[in-house]
Design an enzyme around this catalytic site. Structure first.
Site, PDB file in Angstrom:
ATOM      1  N   HIS A 117      42.552 -97.851  -4.124  1.00 41.19           N
ATOM      2  CA  HIS A 117      41.660 -98.546  -5.056  1.00 41.19           C
ATOM      3  C   HIS A 117      42.218 -99.893  -5.523  1.00 41.19           C
ATOM      4  O   HIS A 117      41.508-100.650  -6.181  1.00 41.19           O
ATOM      5  CB  HIS A 117      41.370 -97.672  -6.274  1.00 41.19           C
TER       6      HIS A 117
ATOM      7  N   GLU B 264      42.292 -83.379  -6.199  1.00 39.60           N
ATOM      8  CA  GLU B 264      41.223 -84.018  -6.986  1.00 39.60           C
ATOM      9  C   GLU B 264      39.841 -83.681  -6.442  1.00 39.60           C
ATOM     10  O   GLU B 264      38.868 -84.371  -6.760  1.00 39.60           O
ATOM     11  CB  GLU B 264      41.454 -85.533  -7.075  1.00 39.60           C
TER      12      GLU B 264
ATOM     13  N   ASP C 283      39.017 -88.279 -10.558  1.00 39.26           N
ATOM     14  CA  ASP C 283      38.268 -87.696  -9.443  1.00 39.26           C
ATOM     15  C   ASP C 283      38.131 -86.188  -9.590  1.00 39.26           C
ATOM     16  O   ASP C 283      37.082 -85.622  -9.279  1.00 39.26           O
ATOM     17  CB  ASP C 283      38.942 -88.036  -8.106  1.00 39.26           C
TER      18      ASP C 283
END
Ligand code: 3PY
Length: 255
Positions: A45, A151, A175
């Site tokens: 990310h 996650e 997540d």
């Protein structure tokens, strides 16, 4: 040497780290000099591409701090690129099954334990003194830290089988919350998300492995340290920079 592995094996304290989302070796150096035990180079990310990763990882390692790379996705070629850049550990996001985890380990280890290919002298250059080819092959498998993120609902369901297969199981609370139907809202965590986090920690402890978690600040990090987490991400470069400027502005405005 792998400083994070040394903390895991020789010290009983949690290893505190920071998340690098912004590209640039200078940012890597600032973070590595902050006192953090490890820096997560976030290629999932973060705004960090392959070239930026190859600059960040050696800059962190040169300062005696462990660079860990979060790959964008669990693909063997991404594992290969990250390890060739000299990462001391590899974190795979959003894994689902035991097979995913086995695939990560296979991609990350040289034969006979895995299928990692050799071809890059770059990772070797990050060691001091530079090892010979044979020395590098001998120590690479042993010193590497394999990590997967728990996650998803599927990974949570299999966490007791996953934990023995890697060095660290690492919780991505955002997540995980989204995927089990209990998203974090304005920083508030549902009791069911807390329960899932407890289950993951217990699975790690039972397997004799380390448990990590992503936090959004020092207070939260301290709470998880007190619960027995071993690898804690305290904050990200992105949020720290904004928060520091906002604090300075408040003072500058005399507020
Ligand atoms: C999460 O909380 O989901 C993370 O993976 C942190 O980036």
């Amino acid at each position: 040497a792998n400083p994070l592995k040394q903390i895991f094996t020789q010290e009983s304290r949690p290893a505190m780290g920071v998340w690098q989302m912004l590209p640039g070796a200078n940012i890597s150096r600032i973070l590595a000099r902050s006192g953090a035990d490890w820096v997560m180079v976030d290629c999932e990310h973060g705004n960090i591409d392959d070239a930026a990763m190859h600059e960040a990882v050696p800059a962190i390692a040169a300062l005696g701090v462990s660079p860990i790379v979060r790959i964008p996705d669990l693909q063997p070629w991404m594992v290969k690129r990250a390890l060739d850049s000299g990462a001391h550990g590899i974190l795979a996001p959003l894994i689902r099954t035991v097979e995913d985890v086995q695939n990560l380990v296979t991609a990350a280890k040289f034969p006979p334990e895995g299928k990692r290919g050799f071809g890059s002298p770059i990772a070797m250059q990050n060691f001091n003194p530079i090892p010979t080819f044979t020395e590098y092959l001998q120590q690479a498998n042993e010193s590497l830290l394999t990590m997967v993120q728990i996650e998803t609902q599927e990974a949570l369901d299999s966490v007791e089988e996953i934990a023995p297969l890697v060095d660290v199981i690492f919780i991505g609370p955002f997540d995980l919350g989204n995927n089990i139907g209990h998203p974090i809202i304005e920083g508030k965590m549902d009791p069911e998300l807390d329960e899932a986090i407890e289950r993951i920690l217990k699975a790690a402890v039972t397997a004799g492995k380390k448990c990590g978690i992503f936090c959004t600040g020092g207070e939260q990090a301290k709470r998880y340290a007190d619960k027995g987490f071993n690898m804690i991400s305290v904050a990200t470069d992105y949020t720290l920079l904004g928060a520091a400027m906002a604090d300075s502005l408040t003072i500058a405005h005399g507020q």
